[in-house]
Each structure stands twice: as structure tokens, then as C-alpha cells.
Write an enzyme that holds these catalytic residues in place. Structure first.
Site, PDB file in Angstrom:
ATOM      1  N   HIS A  69       7.744 -26.120  -1.629  1.00 55.75           N
ATOM      2  CA  HIS A  69       7.182 -27.079  -2.575  1.00 55.75           C
ATOM      3  C   HIS A  69       6.207 -26.409  -3.547  1.00 55.75           C
ATOM      4  CE1 HIS A  69       8.857 -30.451  -0.162  1.00 55.75           C
ATOM      5  NE2 HIS A  69       8.774 -29.513   0.774  1.00 55.75           N
ATOM      6  N   LYS A  80     -13.105   1.369  -3.734  1.00 51.51           N
ATOM      7  CA  LYS A  80     -14.143   1.783  -2.777  1.00 51.51           C
ATOM      8  C   LYS A  80     -15.216   2.590  -3.487  1.00 51.51           C
ATOM      9  CE  LYS A  80     -11.493   2.112   1.535  1.00 51.51           C
ATOM     10  NZ  LYS A  80     -11.004   3.029   2.555  1.00 51.51           N
ATOM     11  N   GLU A  89       0.814  -1.213   0.000  1.00 46.63           N
ATOM     12  CA  GLU A  89       0.000   0.000   0.000  1.00 46.63           C
ATOM     13  C   GLU A  89       0.853   1.271   0.000  1.00 46.63           C
ATOM     14  OE1 GLU A  89      -2.887   0.154   3.206  1.00 46.63           O
ATOM     15  OE2 GLU A  89      -4.415   0.988   1.881  1.00 46.63           O
TER      16      GLU A  89
END
Ligand code: PA5
Length: 423
Positions: A299, A410, A278
Site C-alpha cells: 500500500h 565519521k 556497504e
């Protein structure tokens, strides 16, 4: 403090001298930090520990935490992103035996299953809520808080009010609601953004409720801060780390993988990803922050890191650990006789050394020496990466404290849901 950051495994991909030279070019950043980032004072409150975690605040946190630990058997932290990550990283790393109370997390997902799960786990238990919201407009915590407080009022009647704590901006709508409804209010300092809030009521209150030694955490942060603000550029781990990642970015690396062989650091990795993602991912720039939980993800991620597209370098967090159980022979010829007499710590050390050797042959690797993973170490890690993140953002020319991209999703979501201001 012993050598915290090692650049021993960045060669042959990058010359250590180039890193030192770049750090020297940015020595002024340490002066800026020492002065409390004068150009960004309104966002650098997290550097001022005596303001965000002074004696009065710590006393109040300790008193409230003791009350909750006495009366509740579940504590729900409602928050998203920076508003819950730092606390969660510490809480999930502590031995469960020390917790003594179940910690639940809400307000960090819109998935119905997540909400249902919290409601189910609250059943039959004495519950306290802590809503953490800087601006109290973020949908996820806002919606979860509504559902959970209704549940509390249905269960406890007016007594529910004393079970609700709110951490928010003084003067905000959430603050006004607290005054009106009798919920206890804790300040989310104006000059501290969510992802920088570990050393404020945002992080410290839930940590204390979960039994963490928050004074030790603050001591670790202070010690690290003192070191980072006093060391010259060529020896300053935060500046060297920022310089190394910036140089690697310039040389074409596009991702940084935070790797660790300590599963208790899983939530810390999430905190780190949020901090760098961010803060740094802006203006078409930045390193994609990812993590690798070893040895399990050797893995999966390990294969890619070792042989895939060479986009990532790695930063390893090394933790000092107890020996753990020793492998004893039991007469079964299982093919693992070479492990006889070895404690698990020896297996983990061998696995770490082997991975570092194999991966550093392919891409640059940095290592951070965490020491014993306790509250003090968390305080030091938070301070180190917060400062290093600001330094890195300054070097790449982005603002470490804003998040304009988050607003885009948003706005679209608010439009869909009919929030008036956005229509
Ligand atoms: O780090 C940040 O600034 C963000 O991740 C915020 O913490 C997050 O968006 C939550 O914001 P708020 O507390 O205002 O709901």
C-alpha cells in the site's frame, strides 16, 4: 535442496539465456570461491567455517549462553551495522516463546531517546552486556558501552565485570581493557569484516543467548556452501543471481527491492540492505538496496513498484508457512463471505501470487525459495547472499570488503566532537 533461485519471472524484461551466458563468463569466480578467494584471504575468513565456528568456539558459546539464560532476564547487544544485524535478524524471527530472555539493542543510534529507552528497559532486571566492536573506534557502540557499563557497575559493584562480554579484535584496545577489567573476551576474527560476521562469535553468541540453534544455522550454511562451490556456472544460484542483477544494472535498473510476505524477515531485510549497500555502493556504481514488507507496504512501495519510475527490479523471498487460523463464518454479513473456510496461509499465498503476477508484468522479478524459516534456512540465506554479494561486486568491479564512504561521515563527526586524531 529444491530449486533455490527462480528466474521464471524476469522475462520478458530480460532473457534467461543472457543470464546463463553471463554467469558462464564469470565461472572463474566459483573456482576462486572454492579456493577461498586467494587474492582476498585476509577478508574471506567467513568462508572458513571450521576456523570461525569450530568445536571449541561452539562449546564456549554454549556454556556462556547457558549461564546467561540461567542468570539474566535481559541481554543487551551493543553494536552497529555488521556487528549486530545478523544476530538481530535471527533473534527477531524466532518465536518469542523460545527466547526466554529479553534482548535489547544499543549502540546503533546516537538518538538520546534510543539510549533512554534501553536504560529504562534495563530497570529492575538482571542484565548482561555484549559489546561487539571490530576496531572499537566506532562512536555509537563506544558511547553506549560507556553509559551501560557505568549503569552496571553502579548496580552490581565489582560483580558487574562478569556480566560484561566483549567481542573484538585480538590485541585491540577493547581486548586490553578486557584483560585489565576482567570482562570476558570473544574473538572477532581478523579475516572477517562486520557484515560478513554471521558465522563467528559476533553473530553466534547473541543468537545462542536468545535460544537459537546455532549448530543448525551452521549446518544450513555448510550445505549451501557445498552446493554453491560445486554446481556449474549455469546452475549455480549465487552466480546466476549476481549475473542477473549485474545485467539488470547494465540495462538501466538502479535499485533492487527485496520483498517478502513474511514479517519475521523484516530484520533480515535490514541485514541484506547493509550487506549490499556497504559492499556494492562504491565508485558511482551499484544497485540501491531497498525492501518491501508485504502485504503492508504493497500500500506504499507496491504502488511505486507497480507504476512509478521504472528503476527497480524485485527479488521475492518465499517462505513455507503453517496454515494459521481459518476464517469461520459468524453470521455477520461483513462482505467477506468469500473467505469462509480459508486459512491465513491461503490468503498470503493468493496475495504473493497476485503480486508476483502484477509486478512481473512491469519489471523483472526473481524469487528465492527459503523453505521453512528456521535457523537452518537463515544459515543458507546468509551463505547464499554473502557469496552472491562478492560475485556481484567482482562483476561490477568494486571491492566487496571495504567501505571508504562510511569513513567520510565519521571523520566529519569526529572533527565536530573534537576527537584529537582528526583535528
Ligand atoms: O560491515 C561493516 O564492516 C560495518 O558495518 C561494521 O560492522 C560497523 O561499522 C561496525 O564496526 P565496528 O564493529 O568496528 O564498530
Amino acid at each position: 535442496m529444491q530449486k533455490f533461485l527462480s528466474l521464471d519471472h524476469i522475462a520478458p524484461h530480460l532473457d534467461g539465456a543472457a543470464v546463463t551466458e553471463r554467469a558462464g563468463t564469470y565461472a572463474g569466480l566459483v573456482d576462486e570461491a572454492r579456493a577461498g578467494f586467494p587474492g582476498d584471504r585476509s577478508c574471506a575468513g567467513w568462508m572458513r567455517l571450521s576456523e570461525t565456528a569450530g568445536e571449541e568456539a561452539l562449546f564456549r558459546i554454549a556454556r556462556k549462553a547457558a549461564e546467561i539464560r540461567q542468570e539474566a532476564d535481559a541481554f543487551v547487544i551493543i553494536g552497529v551495522g555488521g556487528s549486530n544485524n545478523a544476530a538481530r535478524a535471527v533473534i527477531e524471527a524466532l518465536p518469542a516463546s523460545r527466547r526466554g530472555i529479553e534482548i535489547l539493542y544499543a549502540g546503533n543510534a546516537t538518538a538520546p531517546s534510543a539510549m533512554q529507552d534501553v536504560l529504562r528497559r534495563m530497570e529492575g532486571r538482571s542484565v548482561y552486556l555484549n559489546i561487539i566492536a571490530k576496531n572499537f573506534e566506532t562512536l555509537e557502540p563506544g558511547a553506549a558501552f560507556r553509559v551501560l557499563r557505568q549503569r552496571l557497575y553502579a548496580e552490581y559493584g565489582p560483580d558487574a565485570a562478569r556480566r560484561i562480554l566483549a567481542t573484538g579484535t585480538p590485541g585491540s584496545r577493547l581486548h586490553r581493557l578486557c584483560l585489565e577489567k576482567g570482562w570476558e573476551f570473544f574473538p572477532f576474527p581478523e579475516a572477517v569484516g562486520g557484515r560478513y560476521s554471521a558465522f563467528t562469535d559476533v553473530g553466534l553468541l547473541p543468537m545462542a543467548v536468545a535460544g537459537a540453534e546455532i549448530r543448525a544455522l551452521l549446518d544450513g550454511a555448510r550445505q549451501m556452501q557445498r552446493m554453491l562451490l560445486s554446481l556449474p556456472a549455469a546452475e549455480n544460484p549465487a552466480l546466476l543471481y549476481a549475473a542477473a542483477r549485474t545485467l539488470l544494472y547494465e540495462r538501466g535498473y538502479r535499485a533492487e527491492c527485496l520483498s517478502s510476505f513474511e514479517p519475521r524477515l523484516r530484520w533480515f531485510s535490514k541485514w541484506w540492505i547493509q550487506l549490499f549497500g556497504e559492499s556494492e555502493g562504491k565508485r558511482g556504481r551499484g544497485l540501491l538496496p531497498v525492501s518491501c514488507q508485504c502485504s503492508e507496504e504493497l500500500h506504499s512501495m507496491g504502488q511505486f513498484l507497480q507504476e512509478g519510475t521504472p528503476v527497480a527490479f524485485e527479488t521475492f523471498l518465499r517462505v513455507e508457512e503453517e496454515a494459521g487460523p481459518t476464517l469461520l463464518p459468524d453470521g455477520v454479513d461483513d462482505g467477506f463471505a468469500y473467505l469462509d473456510g480459508k486459512p491465513f496461509a491461503a490468503l498470503n499465498a493468493a496475495s504473493q501470487d497476485a503480486t508476483l503476477a502484477a509486478h512481473s508484468a512491469h519489471h523483472p522479478c526473481l524469487t528465492v525459495d527459503v523453505g521453512t524459516l528456521d535457523e537452518r534456512a537463515f544459515g543458507a540465506l546468509y551463505m547464499f547472499f554473502l557469496l552472491a554479494c562478492v560475485f556481484s561486486c567482482r562483476m561490477t568491479g568494486v571491492d566487496p570488503f571495504d567501505q571508504p564512504g562510511v569513513e567520510a561521515y565519521k571523520r566529519a563527526m569526529f572533527r565536530t566532537l573534537g576527537k584529537e586524531e582528526s583535528i
